[in-house]
Motif scaffolding. Structure first.
Motif, short mmCIF file in Angstrom:
data_model
loop_
_atom_site.label_atom_id
_atom_site.label_comp_id
_atom_site.label_asym_id
_atom_site.label_seq_id
_atom_site.Cartn_x
_atom_site.Cartn_y
_atom_site.Cartn_z
N UNK A 1 0.73 -1.15 -0.09
CA UNK A 1 0.04 0.11 -0.06
C UNK A 1 0.82 1.37 0.09
N UNK A 2 0.28 2.27 -0.47
CA UNK A 2 1.00 3.57 -0.53
C UNK A 2 0.22 4.85 0.40
N UNK A 3 1.22 5.07 1.20
CA UNK A 3 0.53 5.94 2.35
C UNK A 3 1.40 6.99 2.80
N UNK A 4 0.84 8.13 3.72
CA UNK A 4 1.53 9.07 4.11
C UNK A 4 2.33 8.40 5.18
N UNK A 5 3.77 8.80 5.34
CA UNK A 5 4.64 8.38 6.37
C UNK A 5 4.39 9.39 7.49
N UNK B 1 3.84 3.94 11.70
CA UNK B 1 2.50 4.81 11.76
C UNK B 1 2.63 5.44 10.43
N UNK B 2 1.26 5.33 9.82
CA UNK B 2 1.06 6.21 8.66
C UNK B 2 -0.25 6.69 8.75
N UNK C 1 8.21 13.68 7.25
CA UNK C 1 6.57 13.47 7.77
C UNK C 1 5.60 13.85 6.31
N UNK C 2 4.60 12.75 6.31
CA UNK C 2 3.78 12.70 5.35
C UNK C 2 4.21 12.53 3.93
N UNK C 3 5.67 12.17 3.89
CA UNK C 3 6.24 11.48 2.61
C UNK C 3 5.28 10.51 2.21
N UNK D 1 9.49 1.65 1.69
CA UNK D 1 10.52 2.30 0.91
C UNK D 1 9.66 3.81 0.28
N UNK D 2 10.43 4.42 0.03
CA UNK D 2 9.83 5.83 -0.62
C UNK D 2 9.16 5.55 -1.86
N UNK D 3 7.89 6.16 -2.22
CA UNK D 3 7.45 6.17 -3.46
C UNK D 3 8.07 7.26 -4.41
#
Length: 125
Positions: free
Chosen positions: A6-10, A28-29, A65-67, A91-93
């Protein structure tokens, strides 16, 4: 056991020791709020798989934050037909493909608009 991504805000990673001496790692996301009990971001925590816990915790230092991050996780069957998510990797998107996907409908529309005059030009000739 199922595997998913899944892709979420870190939001962060956290390490803490349990009473039995076992170390726990959580990711936490942020997710979309439900609009009823929360506004802004819904904060969700996910435990990390023991074999990947230290790697996941260390990865947390590389994100803002929020990446937007991609979390790979296993879903194990829990009690009462509920799944238990265990993070395996984070990992970063890359933002470029996400922007390209967002702008794709605009590009498609622009290419259609360009195609119409080109098709009309031979008719004028």
């Amino acid at each position: 056991m199922a595997r998913s991504t899944m892709e979420v805000a870190f939001l962060g990673t956290q390490r803490f020791d349990g009473e039995n001496g076992q170390k726990y790692i959580k990711v936490f996301y942020g997710d979309e709020p439900d609009g009823k009990t929360e506004h802004g971001l819904s904060i969700i925590g996910m435990a990390a798989e023991d074999d990947a816990a230290e790697e996941i915790f260390a990865a947390g230092t590389r994100f803002e934050p929020l990446q937007l991050v991609r979390i790979t996780f296993d879903v194990a069957r829990g009690g009462q037909n509920k799944g238990k998510n265990l993070a395996l990797h984070i990992e970063a998107v890359d933002n470029k493909p996400a922007r390209a996907a967002t702008s794709q409908p605009q590009s498609h529309t622009q290419s259609q608009q360009q195609a119409k005059p080109t098709a009309a030009d031979p008719a004028k000739s």
